[in-house]
Design a protein around this motif. Structure first.
Motif, PDB file in Angstrom:
ATOM      1  N   PRO A   9      -3.406   6.083  -4.308  1.00 35.79           N
ATOM      2  CA  PRO A   9      -3.114   7.508  -4.408  1.00 35.79           C
ATOM      3  C   PRO A   9      -3.198   8.275  -3.089  1.00 35.79           C
ATOM      4  O   PRO A   9      -2.429   9.230  -2.881  1.00 35.79           O
ATOM      5  N   ALA A  10      -4.077   7.877  -2.170  1.00 34.66           N
ATOM      6  CA  ALA A  10      -4.193   8.591  -0.892  1.00 34.66           C
ATOM      7  C   ALA A  10      -2.897   8.535  -0.092  1.00 34.66           C
ATOM      8  O   ALA A  10      -2.673   9.366   0.799  1.00 34.66           O
ATOM      9  N   LEU A  44       5.201   6.823   3.634  1.00 39.74           N
ATOM     10  CA  LEU A  44       5.195   5.476   4.207  1.00 39.74           C
ATOM     11  C   LEU A  44       4.653   4.472   3.206  1.00 39.74           C
ATOM     12  O   LEU A  44       3.768   4.787   2.408  1.00 39.74           O
ATOM     13  N   THR A  45       5.208   3.270   3.241  1.00 36.21           N
ATOM     14  CA  THR A  45       4.630   2.117   2.564  1.00 36.21           C
ATOM     15  C   THR A  45       4.236   1.103   3.620  1.00 36.21           C
ATOM     16  O   THR A  45       5.025   0.809   4.534  1.00 36.21           O
ATOM     17  N   LEU A  46       3.017   0.587   3.526  1.00 33.30           N
ATOM     18  CA  LEU A  46       2.577  -0.485   4.408  1.00 33.30           C
ATOM     19  C   LEU A  46       2.367  -1.717   3.540  1.00 33.30           C
ATOM     20  O   LEU A  46       1.662  -1.663   2.529  1.00 33.30           O
ATOM     21  N   ALA A  47       2.999  -2.827   3.926  1.00 31.49           N
ATOM     22  CA  ALA A  47       2.943  -4.033   3.112  1.00 31.49           C
ATOM     23  C   ALA A  47       2.436  -5.213   3.917  1.00 31.49           C
ATOM     24  O   ALA A  47       2.687  -5.325   5.120  1.00 31.49           O
ATOM     25  N   MET A  48       1.713  -6.096   3.239  1.00 30.13           N
ATOM     26  CA  MET A  48       1.302  -7.376   3.807  1.00 30.13           C
ATOM     27  C   MET A  48       2.164  -8.453   3.163  1.00 30.13           C
ATOM     28  O   MET A  48       2.223  -8.575   1.936  1.00 30.13           O
ATOM     29  N   LEU A  49       2.854  -9.235   3.991  1.00 32.12           N
ATOM     30  CA  LEU A  49       3.728 -10.298   3.511  1.00 32.12           C
ATOM     31  C   LEU A  49       3.075 -11.642   3.791  1.00 32.12           C
ATOM     32  O   LEU A  49       2.840 -11.995   4.944  1.00 32.12           O
ATOM     33  N   MET A  78       0.871  -1.168   0.000  1.00 27.37           N
ATOM     34  CA  MET A  78       0.000   0.000   0.000  1.00 27.37           C
ATOM     35  C   MET A  78       0.914   1.225   0.000  1.00 27.37           C
ATOM     36  O   MET A  78       1.474   1.599   1.035  1.00 27.37           O
ATOM     37  N   ASN A  79       1.087   1.826  -1.175  1.00 22.12           N
ATOM     38  CA  ASN A  79       1.992   2.962  -1.305  1.00 22.12           C
ATOM     39  C   ASN A  79       1.441   3.926  -2.347  1.00 22.12           C
ATOM     40  O   ASN A  79       0.318   3.768  -2.832  1.00 22.12           O
TER      41      ASN A  79
END
Length: 243
Positions: free
Chosen positions: A81-82, A88-93, A75-76
């Motif tokens: 776009p928001a 910040l980037t939030l990622a699900m691994l 999520m970046n």
């Protein structure tokens, strides 16, 4: 825990794994350009008028959200776009049984990782002369990969593992080491550096383009868990059951 000599050999083999960490494509370049030049936050919000503009659903991000062998969903700014301008980037691994994230680094971000499910072993080197840092992440435990440090993660169990990753940039970037050695630097120089024929045309042919972020791990683990390495989309076990 693996010994350093065992890990070094394993990591070298992982350099030539068949999948690489995902590359995000910018979904709405025009909106990103307008958000970048907006004069105020109110102007930015006017470009995101719907509640749905502020909601990101990790579960629907295909093909990246999967457990066979797994994937990384970011999520970046490129995918949401928001997120533009928030740093910040939030990622699900997602790591299916016996899957791993091969050796890679993030050139523009530090990386905080916390486990929410399963049992994941992480390995990290910061630079020449630094020691190997190895951690076992179970739910509620976390570690940090400093900016540009090389790291990898592996699910050694027969259950799914899931982690949440926060990176200190909305454009963290990912450099997958195997892709550089097999399809980047001249093979003759790579082979000279390793004193053996690792970057051959045969290896290059077996390397696939950047995938969803994860690839299968060791044959030993796959055999233990009864998993077919050729599984696509679903997890097929030796007894014929699917997950």
């Amino acid at each position: 825990m693996l010994g350093q000599s065992t890990l070094a050999a394993g990591a070298l083999l992982c350099l030539f794994a068949q999948s690489a960490v995902a590359v995000d494509k910018t979904r709405d370049p025009d909106k990103i350009a307008k958000l970048s030049t907006a004069a105020s936050q109110l102007d930015r919000q006017a470009l995101l008028p719907s509640d749905s503009d502020w909601l990101f659903d990790f579960n629907t991000q295909q093909p990246f959200y999967n457990f066979a062998p797994g994937g990384v969903v970011n999520m970046n700014a490129a995918t949401f776009p928001a997120a533009k301008g928030n740093g910040l980037t939030l990622a699900m691994l997602n790591l299916g049984p016996c899957s791993m994230l091969p050796p890679h680094l993030h050139p523009r971000a530090s990386n905080y990782v916390v486990a929410v499910h399963g049992n994941t072993t992480t390995y990290m080197f910061e630079e020449n002369g630094a020691r190997l840092v190895t951690e076992t992440l179970t739910p509620g435990k976390a570690t940090i990969f400093p900016q540009a440090s090389m790291h990898m993660m592996v699910n050694n169990g027969c259950d799914n593992a899931q982690l949440v990753s926060a990176l200190s940039s909305e454009d963290a970037g990912t450099l997958n080491i195997g892709q550089v050695f097999t399809n980047g630097f001249p093979s003759t120089l790579v082979n000279a550096a390793f004193s053996q024929n690792l970057a051959s045309d045969d290896v290059k042919a077996k390397m696939t383009p950047v995938g969803t972020g994860s690839n299968w791990g060791t044959d030993e683990c796959l055999k233990k868990c009864g998993i077919d390495r050729n599984s696509k989309g679903t997890l097929t076990f030796a007894n014929g059951n699917k997950e």
